[in-house]
Design an enzyme around this catalytic site. Sequence first.
Site, PDB file in Angstrom:
ATOM      1  N   GLU A 178       6.478  -3.238   0.504  1.00 52.18           N
ATOM      2  CA  GLU A 178       6.492  -1.792   0.730  1.00 52.18           C
ATOM      3  C   GLU A 178       5.301  -1.365   1.590  1.00 52.18           C
ATOM      4  OE1 GLU A 178       9.106  -0.310   0.004  1.00 52.18           O
ATOM      5  OE2 GLU A 178       9.961  -1.840  -1.284  1.00 52.18           O
ATOM      6  N   GLY A 231      11.149  -0.873  -5.271  1.00 51.94           N
ATOM      7  CA  GLY A 231      10.101  -0.154  -4.574  1.00 51.94           C
ATOM      8  C   GLY A 231      10.629   0.540  -3.340  1.00 51.94           C
TER       9      GLY A 231
HETATM   10 ZN   LIG Z   1      12.253  -3.036   2.499  1.00 55.47          ZN
END
Ligand SMILES: [Zn+2]
Length: 384
Positions: A205, A166
């Site tokens: 994230e 991610g």
């Molecule tokens: Zn990170």
Amino acid sequence: MRGATILFVIVLQFLVGLSCHAQRCGFTGGRVPVSPIQELVPEDEIVIPVVVHIVWQQPEENIPDERVFSQIEALNEAFAAEHIPEGLVPNLFQPFITDTGIRFCLATRDPQGNPTTGIERRHTPLTIAPGGTKELHYTALGGLDAWDPDRYLNIWVTRFAGGITGTAAFPEEGPKEEDGVEVHYEFFGKGATPPYDRGITTVHEAGHWLGLIHPWGPADPTCDEDDGLDDTPLSDVTYQGECPFWLVFSCGTPDMSMNFMYYTDDACMAMFTPQQRDLMWATLNGPRSALKTSEGCAFTPVHADEVERQPLRLWPNPNAGIFWLDAAGGIEIEVYDLAGRLVERLSANGARAAVRHDLPQGIWMVVLRRDGRIVGRQRMSVVR
Ligand SMILES: [Zn+2]
């Protein structure tokens, strides 16, 4: 991903100044330990509308709605400090477990105000580079356009080439059209691919998207740098590919290896700290403050013809298991969770009818119907 190859890619991205996308958003308040800088942060609560853009090539990448719902659930549990695996957080760090007051909902209204599921899908010929190529963010280039990033958390789910799980854009990192979070489809939602199978990649994230950096600092892990926060101990280990169920040390002190901003396996991730909460709220009171007035999850009437001239309201709100409403003529009540799933049906009849429910503590979406027609929509907080 949060692994060795991934670490290299992320570090490389920082070194060459590319955008290291990694992040996310929420709603609630209250039960958080006070930290020194918290006085600067107003007590508040927020639910951040989320739109999920699924850009897929192979059928398995076109993940089902249920995986999306489970990711919203995972975000809310993480940011509320709920369902922490027993024994995972050492006594030393227990006082730092923090409900951030941030929650997420799957969007119910698109930027034009139309009803939406909050999920968009597109079959694409694109091969997406590690971390998400530019094209991913543009419908004209084979991806899907962002919804107004001031008012939604945009999450793109796709297959990344290479081994990254991610990425995210930090606040004001820009460009706006690419602002949001990108997550490899295998690691999105609960029941995804181990060891990133509890939706924590998206939690991590979203932390970046709200301004958090890794506990070891902005570049290579060393004991000379950290994230600038006092309550995440100095560390020079990423815990990539590790799952410590015991106290681990670096830089001469115990590491908070279960903090969401490490690379630890999902099974061993548990918490944000008070100062991480404050930093995220500084973002929500600063560059991302427009999220507070977003109508992306508004439960006000969508179509005028759906609703009577005087929309029905329920009160008190918040409540602890009982509310009232004017149900003369009979009202059916539907309660949805923040992912948009129907969780309870109730009914009421009579002027100022009292309604009892056993919903757990949290934030719920309530739809009121009379003869099948929607006559009111409202967000309801339950305190237990
Ligand atoms: Zn990170």
